[in-house]
Design a protein around this motif. Structure first.
Motif, PDB file in Angstrom:
ATOM      1  N   ALA A 126       0.738  -1.171  -0.031  1.00  0.00           N
ATOM      2  CA  ALA A 126       0.136  -0.011   0.060  1.00  0.00           C
ATOM      3  C   ALA A 126       0.896   1.106  -0.003  1.00  0.00           C
ATOM      4  O   ALA A 126       0.660   2.269  -0.766  1.00  0.00           O
ATOM      5  CB  ALA A 126      -1.102  -0.109   1.063  1.00  0.00           C
ATOM      6  N   VAL A 127       2.031   1.260   0.738  1.00  0.00           N
ATOM      7  CA  VAL A 127       2.762   2.165   0.684  1.00  0.00           C
ATOM      8  C   VAL A 127       3.642   2.399  -0.392  1.00  0.00           C
ATOM      9  O   VAL A 127       3.717   3.827  -1.017  1.00  0.00           O
ATOM     10  CB  VAL A 127       3.939   2.181   1.843  1.00  0.00           C
ATOM     11  N   PHE A 128       3.974   1.564  -0.997  1.00  0.00           N
ATOM     12  CA  PHE A 128       4.600   1.496  -2.301  1.00  0.00           C
ATOM     13  C   PHE A 128       3.710   1.997  -3.866  1.00  0.00           C
ATOM     14  O   PHE A 128       3.885   2.869  -4.380  1.00  0.00           O
ATOM     15  CB  PHE A 128       5.139   0.057  -2.995  1.00  0.00           C
ATOM     16  N   VAL A 129       2.353   1.581  -3.580  1.00  0.00           N
ATOM     17  CA  VAL A 129       1.423   2.162  -4.323  1.00  0.00           C
ATOM     18  C   VAL A 129       1.386   3.976  -4.396  1.00  0.00           C
ATOM     19  O   VAL A 129       1.261   4.483  -5.221  1.00  0.00           O
ATOM     20  CB  VAL A 129       0.158   1.689  -4.116  1.00  0.00           C
ATOM     21  N   GLU A 130       1.243   4.227  -3.121  1.00  0.00           N
ATOM     22  CA  GLU A 130       1.161   5.716  -2.722  1.00  0.00           C
ATOM     23  C   GLU A 130       2.345   6.467  -3.225  1.00  0.00           C
ATOM     24  O   GLU A 130       2.264   7.435  -3.741  1.00  0.00           O
ATOM     25  CB  GLU A 130       0.909   5.951  -1.157  1.00  0.00           C
ATOM     26  N   VAL A 131       3.711   5.782  -2.877  1.00  0.00           N
ATOM     27  CA  VAL A 131       4.813   6.594  -3.125  1.00  0.00           C
ATOM     28  C   VAL A 131       4.816   6.611  -4.938  1.00  0.00           C
ATOM     29  O   VAL A 131       5.340   7.555  -5.628  1.00  0.00           O
ATOM     30  CB  VAL A 131       5.931   5.790  -2.634  1.00  0.00           C
TER      31      VAL A 131
ATOM     32  N   SER B 179      15.809   6.466  -8.777  1.00  0.00           N
ATOM     33  CA  SER B 179      15.848   6.278  -7.497  1.00  0.00           C
ATOM     34  C   SER B 179      14.798   5.179  -7.066  1.00  0.00           C
ATOM     35  O   SER B 179      15.205   4.292  -6.210  1.00  0.00           O
ATOM     36  CB  SER B 179      16.127   7.359  -6.661  1.00  0.00           C
ATOM     37  N   LEU B 180      13.597   5.382  -7.372  1.00  0.00           N
ATOM     38  CA  LEU B 180      12.417   4.671  -6.721  1.00  0.00           C
ATOM     39  C   LEU B 180      12.488   3.289  -7.186  1.00  0.00           C
ATOM     40  O   LEU B 180      12.190   2.123  -6.628  1.00  0.00           O
ATOM     41  CB  LEU B 180      11.205   5.329  -7.118  1.00  0.00           C
ATOM     42  N   ILE B 181      12.691   3.145  -8.844  1.00  0.00           N
ATOM     43  CA  ILE B 181      12.640   1.983  -9.349  1.00  0.00           C
ATOM     44  C   ILE B 181      13.930   1.129  -8.587  1.00  0.00           C
ATOM     45  O   ILE B 181      13.615  -0.295  -8.634  1.00  0.00           O
ATOM     46  CB  ILE B 181      12.892   2.218 -10.731  1.00  0.00           C
ATOM     47  N   GLY B 182      15.069   1.506  -8.506  1.00  0.00           N
ATOM     48  CA  GLY B 182      16.090   0.571  -8.194  1.00  0.00           C
ATOM     49  C   GLY B 182      15.849   0.268  -6.493  1.00  0.00           C
ATOM     50  O   GLY B 182      16.180  -0.992  -6.316  1.00  0.00           O
ATOM     51  N   ARG B 183      15.176   1.056  -5.751  1.00  0.00           N
ATOM     52  CA  ARG B 183      14.836   0.585  -4.421  1.00  0.00           C
ATOM     53  C   ARG B 183      13.694  -0.188  -4.321  1.00  0.00           C
ATOM     54  O   ARG B 183      13.770  -1.063  -3.384  1.00  0.00           O
ATOM     55  CB  ARG B 183      14.405   1.992  -3.521  1.00  0.00           C
ATOM     56  N   THR B 184      12.867  -0.500  -5.140  1.00  0.00           N
ATOM     57  CA  THR B 184      11.728  -1.359  -4.732  1.00  0.00           C
ATOM     58  C   THR B 184      11.795  -2.400  -6.047  1.00  0.00           C
ATOM     59  O   THR B 184      10.798  -3.299  -6.158  1.00  0.00           O
ATOM     60  CB  THR B 184      10.424  -0.613  -5.033  1.00  0.00           C
TER      61      THR B 184
END
Length: 852
Positions: free
Chosen positions: A776-781, A822-827
């Motif tokens: 859920a947090v991932f979707v929001e971010v 940055s977000l792609i690499g982190r998740t």
């Protein structure tokens, strides 16, 4: 000029040696008014006119009352004889009233023969002589409130009330709205009647609404005469100097009545008018001084600088340059402390003893302002510091016995709060109590300014002394005084403080054995035992006239959650005496509990009428209006609540929601600002209702108009201050707040700030530690990252300023790609197969693709 002597008496200088006005020599009742001027009130009652008015001469008709007898005399005979009889009634009524004050307030007391004064026709209705006092006190009962049972010579007030209030002013005992004055009543009768009713009020346990209304109406009559706006045929032609003195006294007395009935705002206006009429010039300022014997430096001290206007010696024999030795003063105790000075030592002027003397009426004005400060401020050190300079200015020049006494009473109350002055406080009160029987000053001096002061009666002064003893822990002395005065409420309080409730109950039961049908004692027993049967019996034996019994029962039912029964009890009590703010408030609360919104609204409205500063009542009233779908009335009530309780975030929050609902956007902005300021320290981010903020900003962006038809967009500067100074400076971790800010800046075409707000909104999201494992947090971010990317695309190429060449973000593409990468690499490892992760990758590819 027929009425001039009684008007002159209203402005009497108060000196036994003062010359009798020459106008008396030609007056039909010259002997009566001369005796009144000289304080020989018994001579007035023993005169031929006095005996005739009191019905002590001639025969009486069986079955008639004293009032009927007087009314019959006023309707028989020629008009001249009737007018002379009314003038005689006025003189006798004034003498009775002055004698009553002398007996109970000012002293020295006289030994009176009751049978010599009470009219036989009245005595016949009172029963046996041993029952006279109880019967007379019954006549003084108003709105279910009883007079103090040890009142000195109550027949004097009863007779004065009959003559001045009932006969001359045409006011019946139960007239809440008095009719027009009696035919050809002497013009000053309304003023004397007002004084009579004010003394009557002082005898009652609680304020009475009927008396309040009667006093107000009669004061209005007097005011119209003094200001020349009356149509009364016998209104006198007063000399201007006398009229000014009378106006000062009139406004002072009216202000003191307002203080009695807790109408403090009106009293300030009256005291100011009294000051203007007397010509007093005064101000509160600061002056350097020292308070202790060992103080090495000066500090600023409050001081009252006051100066009287020029005066007419015929009106006030105390000129500004008079010596302090012109009059004897009550015994003034010295402080004799090893540290604190007797009075502040001023080093740069301002010492009250070095200022010129004041007229006595001006000293009364200063004491009235001092009294208002006490009644309109909390009982704390700051209030006492505000009051002290007024008292000091008066005490420094003892011009009149009773005025100086009042100043000493006020000083004693102030000094009760100080550890080094509390002893003098108690001893000074004791000295004032002891001085009353003395004959050190003439009775006319004591009475001359009595009505321009809020002087307690002899028994009230003794009660105050006993309370002072109790506060010092000297309970035995306090109990001796309370028991002698038969003030059983206070006796019980003392025993409860001594944790001897059983002794208090025994005393009450012993008193009930003597007077088993005393409703007050029955209520006290109910308070001690918490047994409602005693309150019910008090109500029955009083003939359903003792309001206190119903108030106690109402409170008991409320606390036991029997709200309907509580409402019924409070309704009965308030029908008798509607001047009880707390009873109205409790009635409103009971109405809320049973959802009787009409009753609750009526009760809280009456509460606010009695106490306009009761913020909780205003708030509850607004809630009732909302339940009745009276939103505009609710808005007004919430606004008053917010004004009266400026530090309650809950009240401001309610005011905010109603303002938004009705379209009062400027009020809503101010309320939201206040809610955040008050509640942020305890509630942090929860202090802000983001939906309300969004409504305000969207209303401005979409060009909505408020309830007044004014575009909300005109509040842009105020909204900006709200966003920058109140919200984002405190609340920086709520993404939606920054998005709302971004919308606002975009509307303002301030694209740099808008883009920065979008970036801060995303940073609030991406710093969530649950991003690596919570879908859920991932979707929001992820959605936030895509929104930020769109913002970069849309805002980055736009000009930073209307006239400049620079763009908002020249490297917007690079910044957007950096965010996505940055977000792609982190998740990738956790949410690589999520559709939103694919969208992030696709968007990054679009940004990398060369422009065509």
């Amino acid at each position: 000029m027929q009425d001039l002597p009684d008007w002159r008496l209203l402005a009497q200088p108060g000196k036994a040696t003062s010359p009798i006005p020459a106008v008396l020599s030609n007056h039909p009742q010259a002997d009566l008014w001369t005796a009144i001027y000289e304080g020989r009130y018994l001579d007035v009652l023993r005169s031929d006119t006095g005996r005739h008015v009191l019905g002590l001469t001639g025969s009486t008709t069986e079955g008639t009352t004293y009032e009927d007898q007087l009314a019959t005399q006023l309707t028989n005979g020629p008009a001249e004889a009737q007018a002379e009889l009314r003038a005689g009634m006025l003189a006798v009524g004034v003498a009775l009233l002055q004698l009553f004050v002398q007996q109970g307030w000012t002293g020295p007391r006289l030994e009176l023969d009751t049978a010599e004064i009470i009219p036989p026709v009245l005595a016949n209705t009172l029963g046996a002589p041993t029952d006279w006092t109880a019967a007379l006190l019954k006549l003084l009962e108003v709105d279910g409130e009883r007079a103090y049972h040890l009142t000195s010579d109550p027949y004097l007030l009863v007779l004065s009330r009959i003559l001045l209030v009932r006969i001359l002013c045409g006011v019946a005992d139960d007239d809440a709205e008095p009719a027009a004055e009696g035919p050809m009543a002497p013009a000053s009768a309304a003023w004397w009647a007002t004084r009579c009713l004010r003394l009557h009020q002082s005898l009652l346990d609680e304020n009475a609404a009927t008396l309040a209304s009667q006093i107000h109406t009669l004061q209005d009559r007097t005011g119209k005469i003094l200001t020349g706006t009356t149509n009364q045929e016998c209104a006198p032609t007063l000399p201007e100097s006398l009229r000014s003195e009378l106006l000062a006294r009139y406004y002072l007395e009216r202000g003191l009545v307002n203080e009695i009935y807790d109408r403090h705002h009106e009293s300030v206006a009256d005291f100011t008018r009294a000051q203007e009429a007397s010509g007093l010039q005064w101000k509160v300022t600061g002056a350097l001084g020292r308070r202790t014997k060992f103080q090495k430096f000066d500090v600023s001290q409050l001081v009252v600088m006051a100066e009287s206007a020029s005066l007419d010696p015929q009106i006030d024999s105390n000129a500004k340059t008079a010596s302090a030795n012109d009059t004897k003063a009550p015994h003034t105790l010295a402080l004799n402390d090893d540290t604190v000075l007797e009075s502040i030592h001023y080093t740069d002027g301002g010492d009250p003893t070095e200022q010129g003397n004041l007229r006595i009426i001006d000293q009364c004005v200063l004491l009235a302002f001092c009294l208002n400060i006490k009644n309109t401020n909390p009982s704390d050190g700051l209030t006492f510091e505000q009051m002290k300079p007024y008292v000091s200015r008066v005490i420094s020049h003892p011009n009149n016995w009773m005025v100086h006494t009042m100043a000493l009473v006020l000083r004693s109350r102030l000094e009760a709060e100080g550890s080094r002055t509390v002893e003098r406080s108690a001893l000074q009160l004791q000295a004032l109590v002891d001085q009353m029987p003395s004959a050190e000053s003439h009775v006319t001096e004591r009475l001359a300014y009595f009505y321009t002061l809020q002087l307690p009666s002899r028994w009230e002064l003794e009660k105050e002394l006993a309370l002072r003893f109790a506060s010092l822990g000297v309970f035995r002395s306090a109990l001796e005084i309370f028991e002698r005065l038969e003030m059983w409420d206070e006796v019980i309080s003392c025993y409860q403080m001594l944790e001897q409730a059983s002794v208090a109950e025994r005393i009450v039961r012993e008193r009930l054995a003597v007077t088993p049908d005393d409703p007050k004692l029955l209520c006290l027993l109910g308070d001690l035992t918490n047994d409602p049967a005693h309150w019910e019996r008090a109500w029955e034996v009083s003939g359903h006239r003792y309001a206190r019994a119903m108030r106690s029962l109402g409170g008991r039912h409320y606390h036991e959650k029997r709200y309907s029964e509580s409402i019924a009890c409070y309704e009965r009590a308030l029908a008798l005496n509607p001047l009880f703010e707390n009873s109205w408030f409790m009635l409103g609360c009971a109405g809320l509990q049973v959802e009787d919104w009409a009753t609750a609204a009526r009760a809280f409205l009456r509460t606010t009428n009695l106490d306009p500063d009761n913020a909780e009542a205003w708030s509850n009233l607004a809630s009732c209006y909302l339940r009745q779908d009276k939103k505009l009335d609710a808005f007004g009530a919430f606004r008053m609540a917010a004004r009266k309780h400026h530090d309650s975030w809950r009240i401001w929050s309610n005011y905010l929601y109603v303002s938004i609902d009705l379209g009062f956007f400027s009020e809503a902005i101010a309320a939201l600002d206040r809610v955040i300021t008050l509640s942020y320290p305890k509630r942090q981010d929860d202090c802000l209702d983001v939906d309300v903020l969004n409504t305000i900003v969207q209303a401005a962006i979409r060009d909505r108009v408020d309830v007044h038809g004014v575009p909300v967009g005109r509040q842009a500067a105020v909204i900006e201050r709200l966003l920058v100074n109140s919200i984002t400076s405190r609340i920086s971790s709520v993404p939606r707040v920054w998005k709302i800010c971004a919308d606002f800046w975009f509307w303002q075409k301030r694209y740099v700030q808008a883009l920065d707000a979008h970036l801060k909104a995303y940073r609030c999201l991406v710093t969530n530690p649950a991003l690596d494992h919570d879908q859920a947090v991932f979707v929001e971010v992820a959605e936030g990252a895509l929104e930020l990317t769109d913002a970069y695309r849309n805002l980055g190429p736009l000009p930073a300023t209307p006239d400049g060449d620079a763009v908002t973000a020249a490297d917007w593409n690079y910044q957007a790609r950096l965010i996505l990468r940055s977000l792609i690499g982190r998740t990738k490892d956790t949410f690589g197969d999520h559709p939103l992760h694919d969208r992030l990758t696709e968007t990054l590819a679009e940004l990398k693709a060369p422009k065509t």
